[in-house]
Design a protein around this motif. Sequence first.
Motif, PDB file in Angstrom:
ATOM      1  N   ARG A  21      43.961  45.354  39.363  1.00  0.00           N
ATOM      2  CA  ARG A  21      45.209  44.988  40.051  1.00  0.00           C
ATOM      3  C   ARG A  21      45.709  46.149  40.902  1.00  0.00           C
ATOM      4  NH1 ARG A  21      50.357  42.094  37.033  1.00  0.00           N
ATOM      5  NH2 ARG A  21      51.933  42.446  38.656  1.00  0.00           N
ATOM      6  N   LEU A  22      45.641  47.355  40.359  1.00  0.00           N
ATOM      7  CA  LEU A  22      46.072  48.524  41.128  1.00  0.00           C
ATOM      8  C   LEU A  22      45.121  48.811  42.285  1.00  0.00           C
ATOM      9  CD1 LEU A  22      47.137  50.929  38.240  1.00  0.00           C
ATOM     10  CD2 LEU A  22      48.660  49.859  39.904  1.00  0.00           C
ATOM     11  N   GLN A  23      43.811  48.779  42.003  1.00  0.00           N
ATOM     12  CA  GLN A  23      42.876  49.183  43.038  1.00  0.00           C
ATOM     13  C   GLN A  23      42.793  48.160  44.167  1.00  0.00           C
ATOM     14  OE1 GLN A  23      39.148  49.847  41.038  1.00  0.00           O
ATOM     15  NE2 GLN A  23      38.559  47.698  41.049  1.00  0.00           N
ATOM     16  N   ALA A  24      43.061  46.883  43.867  1.00  0.00           N
ATOM     17  CA  ALA A  24      43.063  45.883  44.934  1.00  0.00           C
ATOM     18  C   ALA A  24      44.138  46.203  45.965  1.00  0.00           C
ATOM     19  CB  ALA A  24      43.280  44.487  44.356  1.00  0.00           C
ATOM     20  N   LEU A  25      45.320  46.638  45.491  1.00  0.00           N
ATOM     21  CA  LEU A  25      46.395  47.001  46.421  1.00  0.00           C
ATOM     22  C   LEU A  25      45.999  48.190  47.281  1.00  0.00           C
ATOM     23  CD1 LEU A  25      49.500  46.662  44.072  1.00  0.00           C
ATOM     24  CD2 LEU A  25      48.863  45.135  45.950  1.00  0.00           C
ATOM     25  N   VAL A  26      45.424  49.209  46.653  1.00  0.00           N
ATOM     26  CA  VAL A  26      45.026  50.412  47.396  1.00  0.00           C
ATOM     27  C   VAL A  26      43.929  50.085  48.400  1.00  0.00           C
ATOM     28  CG1 VAL A  26      43.978  52.700  47.191  1.00  0.00           C
ATOM     29  CG2 VAL A  26      45.733  51.992  45.563  1.00  0.00           C
ATOM     30  N   MET A  27      42.909  49.343  47.976  1.00  0.00           N
ATOM     31  CA  MET A  27      41.796  49.047  48.876  1.00  0.00           C
ATOM     32  C   MET A  27      42.237  48.172  50.044  1.00  0.00           C
ATOM     33  SD  MET A  27      38.461  48.700  46.365  1.00  0.00           S
ATOM     34  CE  MET A  27      39.112  47.348  45.379  1.00  0.00           C
ATOM     35  N   ASN A  28      43.074  47.183  49.767  1.00  0.00           N
ATOM     36  CA  ASN A  28      43.549  46.339  50.866  1.00  0.00           C
ATOM     37  C   ASN A  28      44.402  47.120  51.849  1.00  0.00           C
ATOM     38  OD1 ASN A  28      42.402  43.768  50.388  1.00  0.00           O
ATOM     39  ND2 ASN A  28      43.848  43.367  48.744  1.00  0.00           N
ATOM     40  N   GLU A  29      45.234  48.030  51.339  1.00  0.00           N
ATOM     41  CA  GLU A  29      46.070  48.821  52.243  1.00  0.00           C
ATOM     42  C   GLU A  29      45.222  49.782  53.062  1.00  0.00           C
ATOM     43  OE1 GLU A  29      49.538  49.091  54.104  1.00  0.00           O
ATOM     44  OE2 GLU A  29      49.172  47.804  52.356  1.00  0.00           O
ATOM     45  N   ALA A  30      44.167  50.341  52.453  1.00  0.00           N
ATOM     46  CA  ALA A  30      43.259  51.215  53.200  1.00  0.00           C
ATOM     47  C   ALA A  30      42.572  50.438  54.320  1.00  0.00           C
ATOM     48  CB  ALA A  30      42.225  51.818  52.253  1.00  0.00           C
ATOM     49  N   ALA A  31      42.093  49.235  54.002  1.00  0.00           N
ATOM     50  CA  ALA A  31      41.450  48.409  55.029  1.00  0.00           C
ATOM     51  C   ALA A  31      42.441  48.029  56.122  1.00  0.00           C
ATOM     52  CB  ALA A  31      40.863  47.152  54.385  1.00  0.00           C
ATOM     53  N   ARG A  32      43.694  47.781  55.723  1.00  0.00           N
ATOM     54  CA  ARG A  32      44.722  47.421  56.704  1.00  0.00           C
ATOM     55  C   ARG A  32      44.989  48.587  57.662  1.00  0.00           C
ATOM     56  NH1 ARG A  32      47.984  45.559  53.262  1.00  0.00           N
ATOM     57  NH2 ARG A  32      47.495  43.351  53.534  1.00  0.00           N
ATOM     58  N   MET A  33      44.962  49.814  57.144  1.00  0.00           N
ATOM     59  CA  MET A  33      45.184  50.975  58.017  1.00  0.00           C
ATOM     60  C   MET A  33      44.059  51.146  59.025  1.00  0.00           C
ATOM     61  SD  MET A  33      47.057  53.948  55.772  1.00  0.00           S
ATOM     62  CE  MET A  33      46.059  53.841  54.276  1.00  0.00           C
ATOM     63  N   VAL A  34      42.823  50.842  58.623  1.00  0.00           N
ATOM     64  CA  VAL A  34      41.714  50.865  59.585  1.00  0.00           C
ATOM     65  C   VAL A  34      41.928  49.783  60.632  1.00  0.00           C
ATOM     66  CG1 VAL A  34      39.239  50.463  59.875  1.00  0.00           C
ATOM     67  CG2 VAL A  34      40.056  51.830  57.942  1.00  0.00           C
ATOM     68  N   GLU A  35      42.301  48.593  60.176  1.00  0.00           N
ATOM     69  CA  GLU A  35      42.537  47.464  61.075  1.00  0.00           C
ATOM     70  C   GLU A  35      43.626  47.780  62.094  1.00  0.00           C
ATOM     71  OE1 GLU A  35      42.678  42.943  59.877  1.00  0.00           O
ATOM     72  OE2 GLU A  35      44.649  43.843  59.510  1.00  0.00           O
ATOM     73  N   GLU A  36      44.664  48.486  61.655  1.00  0.00           N
ATOM     74  CA  GLU A  36      45.788  48.824  62.534  1.00  0.00           C
ATOM     75  C   GLU A  36      45.521  50.055  63.387  1.00  0.00           C
ATOM     76  OE1 GLU A  36      49.027  49.307  59.860  1.00  0.00           O
ATOM     77  OE2 GLU A  36      49.266  47.159  59.460  1.00  0.00           O
ATOM     78  N   GLY A  37      44.408  50.745  63.140  1.00  0.00           N
ATOM     79  CA  GLY A  37      44.108  51.946  63.908  1.00  0.00           C
ATOM     80  C   GLY A  37      44.917  53.164  63.481  1.00  0.00           C
ATOM     81  N   VAL A  38      45.451  53.139  62.267  1.00  0.00           N
ATOM     82  CA  VAL A  38      46.247  54.266  61.773  1.00  0.00           C
ATOM     83  C   VAL A  38      45.387  55.508  61.585  1.00  0.00           C
ATOM     84  CG1 VAL A  38      47.633  55.093  59.818  1.00  0.00           C
ATOM     85  CG2 VAL A  38      47.938  52.762  60.678  1.00  0.00           C
ATOM     86  N   ALA A  39      44.193  55.323  61.058  1.00  0.00           N
ATOM     87  CA  ALA A  39      43.276  56.437  60.822  1.00  0.00           C
ATOM     88  C   ALA A  39      41.875  55.873  60.671  1.00  0.00           C
ATOM     89  CB  ALA A  39      43.673  57.215  59.563  1.00  0.00           C
ATOM     90  N   SER A  40      40.883  56.747  60.771  1.00  0.00           N
ATOM     91  CA  SER A  40      39.500  56.315  60.608  1.00  0.00           C
ATOM     92  C   SER A  40      39.194  56.078  59.135  1.00  0.00           C
ATOM     93  CB  SER A  40      38.545  57.372  61.158  1.00  0.00           C
ATOM     94  OG  SER A  40      38.576  58.537  60.345  1.00  0.00           O
ATOM     95  N   ALA A  41      38.139  55.316  58.886  1.00  0.00           N
ATOM     96  CA  ALA A  41      37.718  55.083  57.508  1.00  0.00           C
ATOM     97  C   ALA A  41      37.400  56.409  56.817  1.00  0.00           C
ATOM     98  CB  ALA A  41      36.497  54.159  57.479  1.00  0.00           C
ATOM     99  N   ALA A  42      36.744  57.313  57.535  1.00  0.00           N
ATOM    100  CA  ALA A  42      36.369  58.597  56.939  1.00  0.00           C
ATOM    101  C   ALA A  42      37.595  59.422  56.564  1.00  0.00           C
ATOM    102  CB  ALA A  42      35.474  59.377  57.896  1.00  0.00           C
ATOM    103  N   ASP A  43      38.606  59.434  57.438  1.00  0.00           N
ATOM    104  CA  ASP A  43      39.802  60.229  57.146  1.00  0.00           C
ATOM    105  C   ASP A  43      40.618  59.602  56.017  1.00  0.00           C
ATOM    106  OD1 ASP A  43      39.358  62.321  58.838  1.00  0.00           O
ATOM    107  OD2 ASP A  43      40.556  61.530  60.496  1.00  0.00           O
TER     108      ASP A  43
END
Length: 322
Positions: free
Chosen positions: A190-212
């Motif tokens: 439950r915790l990691q799903a929130l973190v992983m989805n938010e990380a993917a959302r930041m890539v989608e929004e162009g906030v930062a690269s996947a590597a960063d």
Amino acid sequence: MTDEIAVVGAGRMGEGIALACLAAGMPVVLADVKERTDEERRAYCDRVRERLAEQLRAKLGDDAALAGLTVCGRETARLADAAVVFEAVPEVIEVKREVLAWVCTQVGESAVIASTTSTFLVTEIAELVDRPGRVVNAHWLNPADLMPLVEVSRSEDTDPDAVSRLTGLLERIGKVPVVCGASAGYIVPRLQALVMNEAARMVEEGVASAADIDLAVRAGLGPRFAVLGPLEFIDWGGGDILYYASRYLAAQLGERFQHPDVIEQNMSAHRRGLQDGTGFYRYDADGVAAYRAARMREFEEIFRLREPELRDGTPVPTRPED
């Protein structure tokens, strides 16, 4: 009944559980319940034994513990002496219903039945057996032999003795059991799903690269939560910080960042953590300095171990579009 453990389902999870138990010196019956011809069964069981022998040699230096392993098919499985039976078959309710019905005809009356399901609630699994009170979900994290945590899920109808016997067994084989209620996602998923989805959302929004983003987690979020759990971290920094940060993020990024009621309740009741002496935990004023110092030493040790890796960098995959 002995301390023998039975694992029903000889796939990757079943093998991992068997390996963890064997390495701790516990006898294991590993039952492959997939439909196979006799020849296919013999070949499969031989391969399982070979894989486990290889892993035991790597883990312990020899495969002597393999003497405690019985790998078999359903036809020759003997579960009557098992204190705990781990069900580790595919996440298909019809498969679980059929296998658990068979398990109930094989085990002793006091055996604990623990499903390793990551999908179904313990209340759903309990409906598939003849004595629901002895059913507990035991969610092992992959790889099962290496990861310390096992999430134990129980319902209001679960026999407390079944929970204590299962957690006691897990502790004896070196695992770290945590107990939670019948709720989707247990704790970690439950915790990691929130973190992983938010990380993917930041890539989608162009906030930062996947590597960063991944480096930020490995160099910041990961080590931080390896020392302080998220609720302890709230107390450490102050519940008021999370309260105001959540309000700002919710206004900027959406309701998913809105804090739960308990955060506001703690604010109102002056339970902000270390600064108030109470929050999600209670803190002895005379022991706070020693507590802080101990946690800081843990931080220093983690970063001492990780610093060369983070400084020099490790290769990361190249994204398809790069």
